[in-house]
Design an enzyme around this catalytic site. Structure first.
Site, PDB file in Angstrom:
ATOM      1  N   GLY A  12       0.779  -1.234   0.000  1.00  0.00           N
ATOM      2  CA  GLY A  12       0.000   0.000   0.000  1.00  0.00           C
ATOM      3  C   GLY A  12       0.811   1.284   0.000  1.00  0.00           C
ATOM      4  O   GLY A  12       0.332   2.307   0.477  1.00  0.00           O
ATOM      5  N   ASN A  14       1.472   3.051  -2.630  1.00  0.00           N
ATOM      6  CA  ASN A  14       0.737   3.974  -3.503  1.00  0.00           C
ATOM      7  C   ASN A  14      -0.497   4.524  -2.783  1.00  0.00           C
ATOM      8  O   ASN A  14      -0.825   5.697  -2.922  1.00  0.00           O
ATOM      9  CB  ASN A  14       0.348   3.291  -4.816  1.00  0.00           C
ATOM     10  CG  ASN A  14       1.507   3.261  -5.800  1.00  0.00           C
ATOM     11  OD1 ASN A  14       1.889   4.285  -6.345  1.00  0.00           O
ATOM     12  ND2 ASN A  14       2.097   2.093  -5.974  1.00  0.00           N
ATOM     13  N   ARG A  66     -15.643 -17.853  -8.535  1.00  0.00           N
ATOM     14  CA  ARG A  66     -15.119 -16.545  -8.965  1.00  0.00           C
ATOM     15  C   ARG A  66     -16.266 -15.579  -9.226  1.00  0.00           C
ATOM     16  O   ARG A  66     -16.187 -14.391  -8.925  1.00  0.00           O
ATOM     17  CB  ARG A  66     -14.293 -16.759 -10.242  1.00  0.00           C
ATOM     18  CG  ARG A  66     -13.373 -15.624 -10.537  1.00  0.00           C
ATOM     19  CD  ARG A  66     -12.288 -15.562  -9.468  1.00  0.00           C
ATOM     20  NE  ARG A  66     -11.479 -14.377  -9.625  1.00  0.00           N
ATOM     21  CZ  ARG A  66     -10.390 -14.129  -8.911  1.00  0.00           C
ATOM     22  NH1 ARG A  66      -9.987 -14.971  -7.974  1.00  0.00           N
ATOM     23  NH2 ARG A  66      -9.705 -13.039  -9.097  1.00  0.00           N
ATOM     24  N   ASN A 108      -5.581   2.720 -13.167  1.00  0.00           N
ATOM     25  CA  ASN A 108      -4.592   1.758 -12.672  1.00  0.00           C
ATOM     26  C   ASN A 108      -3.202   2.369 -12.817  1.00  0.00           C
ATOM     27  O   ASN A 108      -2.948   3.137 -13.742  1.00  0.00           O
ATOM     28  CB  ASN A 108      -4.667   0.476 -13.506  1.00  0.00           C
ATOM     29  CG  ASN A 108      -3.658  -0.567 -13.056  1.00  0.00           C
ATOM     30  OD1 ASN A 108      -3.540  -0.871 -11.863  1.00  0.00           O
ATOM     31  ND2 ASN A 108      -2.905  -1.122 -13.993  1.00  0.00           N
ATOM     32  N   HIS A 110       0.674   1.340 -13.516  1.00  0.00           N
ATOM     33  CA  HIS A 110       1.505   0.225 -13.995  1.00  0.00           C
ATOM     34  C   HIS A 110       2.969   0.677 -13.982  1.00  0.00           C
ATOM     35  O   HIS A 110       3.275   1.771 -14.465  1.00  0.00           O
ATOM     36  CB  HIS A 110       1.085  -0.181 -15.417  1.00  0.00           C
ATOM     37  CG  HIS A 110       1.858  -1.354 -15.924  1.00  0.00           C
ATOM     38  ND1 HIS A 110       1.576  -2.650 -15.539  1.00  0.00           N
ATOM     39  CD2 HIS A 110       2.945  -1.422 -16.728  1.00  0.00           C
ATOM     40  CE1 HIS A 110       2.446  -3.463 -16.113  1.00  0.00           C
ATOM     41  NE2 HIS A 110       3.293  -2.747 -16.832  1.00  0.00           N
ATOM     42  N   ASP A 151      -3.983  -3.693 -19.428  1.00  0.00           N
ATOM     43  CA  ASP A 151      -3.112  -2.512 -19.613  1.00  0.00           C
ATOM     44  C   ASP A 151      -3.302  -1.846 -20.977  1.00  0.00           C
ATOM     45  O   ASP A 151      -2.365  -1.261 -21.531  1.00  0.00           O
ATOM     46  CB  ASP A 151      -1.618  -2.897 -19.430  1.00  0.00           C
ATOM     47  CG  ASP A 151      -1.323  -3.487 -18.069  1.00  0.00           C
ATOM     48  OD1 ASP A 151      -1.981  -3.094 -17.096  1.00  0.00           O
ATOM     49  OD2 ASP A 151      -0.431  -4.351 -17.975  1.00  0.00           O
ATOM     50  N   GLN A 179      10.339   7.709  -7.688  1.00  0.00           N
ATOM     51  CA  GLN A 179      10.484   8.841  -8.628  1.00  0.00           C
ATOM     52  C   GLN A 179       9.302   8.992  -9.579  1.00  0.00           C
ATOM     53  O   GLN A 179       9.195  10.009 -10.257  1.00  0.00           O
ATOM     54  CB  GLN A 179      11.777   8.695  -9.436  1.00  0.00           C
ATOM     55  CG  GLN A 179      13.017   8.782  -8.565  1.00  0.00           C
ATOM     56  CD  GLN A 179      14.306   8.722  -9.381  1.00  0.00           C
ATOM     57  OE1 GLN A 179      14.292   8.752 -10.606  1.00  0.00           O
ATOM     58  NE2 GLN A 179      15.432   8.628  -8.691  1.00  0.00           N
ATOM     59  N   GLU A 181       5.807   6.532  -9.470  1.00  0.00           N
ATOM     60  CA  GLU A 181       4.463   6.115  -9.047  1.00  0.00           C
ATOM     61  C   GLU A 181       3.855   7.012  -7.981  1.00  0.00           C
ATOM     62  O   GLU A 181       2.698   7.430  -8.088  1.00  0.00           O
ATOM     63  CB  GLU A 181       4.498   4.669  -8.538  1.00  0.00           C
ATOM     64  CG  GLU A 181       4.859   3.671  -9.616  1.00  0.00           C
ATOM     65  CD  GLU A 181       4.853   2.239  -9.108  1.00  0.00           C
ATOM     66  OE1 GLU A 181       3.918   1.855  -8.393  1.00  0.00           O
ATOM     67  OE2 GLU A 181       5.797   1.493  -9.426  1.00  0.00           O
TER      68      GLU A 181
END
Ligand code: GRF
Length: 209
Positions: A12, A14, A66, A108, A110, A151, A179, A181
């Site tokens: 976590g 981010n 699922r 998102n 990446h 993506d 640097q 995200e």
């Protein structure tokens, strides 16, 4: 006020950058309504608790199939009536129904410059292993909208990071987080909250600053 729900799976960091951004005012006009993890023991949930944010786990293991997990996850997300869903290191495939219900409202992060080192199988440390194996001199991070592909959604912002000659995958991963995200994700949320991001002909357009 932009209401966001953050989906997480792990440490976590981010998420922490988002919490700090909201508290420090670099992310304006935004409220974190909840943090949802697929993993009950994710440290991200502890970060949410320490920040006084509603946190909860929705784990695939607690459901018979699922499909049941997917519909429970969508139900929990819907509860918060979020304007934006932020995937911050969320390692679960997003249910199709959620992508349809939140078109251009899921982002998102990446850890590479898409379209390099992305798509099926490129997650976590594997992304950085592949970048080093290819010998790229620049990598970085990308924030994009989530569509039905892996993506493949519209790219909102990217930030480049230098690859150093003796980098290990772990070192590169850490440098890209520090640097790129942790800076980029708050910037994108702030821009969305300000109404500065739109999607035109399949491309994200960011106006002003
Ligand atoms: C980050 O590298 C992010 O780009 C990727 O998963 C990692 C999550 O790290 N999708 P954290 O849980 O935010 O610390």
């Amino acid at each position: 006020m932009l209401k966001i729900v953050v989906l997480v799976s792990g440490g976590g960091t981010n998420l922490q950058a988002i919490i700090d951004g909201v508290q420090e005012g670099t992310i304006r006009n935004t409220q974190i309504a909840a943090v949802i993890s697929n993993n009950k023991s994710a440290f991200a949930l502890e970060r949410a608790r320490l920040a006084g944010i509603q946190g909860e786990a929705v784990s695939p293991g607690d459901f018979a199939s699922r499909e049941e997990f997917n519909s429970a996850l969508l139900k929990r997300v819907n509860c918060y009536e979020a304007d934006l869903i932020v995937l911050a290191g969320f390692l679960v495939k997003i249910p199709e129904a959620m992508i349809d219900a939140y078109e251009n409202r899921i982002i998102n992060i990446h850890p590479s410059l898409i379209p390099s080192f992305c798509g099926v199988g490129y997650y976590g440390i594997k992304v950085h292993e592949a970048a080093l194996a290819r010998g790229v001199k620049i990598s970085g991070a990308t924030v994009h909208f989530v569509d039905q592909g892996t993506d493949t959604g519209p790219i909102i912002m990217q930030k480049a990071v230098e690859v150093l000659p003796d980098d290990t995958p772990k070192q590169l991963q850490q440098r890209i987080m520090e640097q790129a995200e942790w800076i980029l994700l708050p910037q994108v949320i702030d821009a969305i909250a300000a109404g500065r991001v739109s999607v035109v002909d399949g491309h994200a357009v960011v106006s002003g600053s």
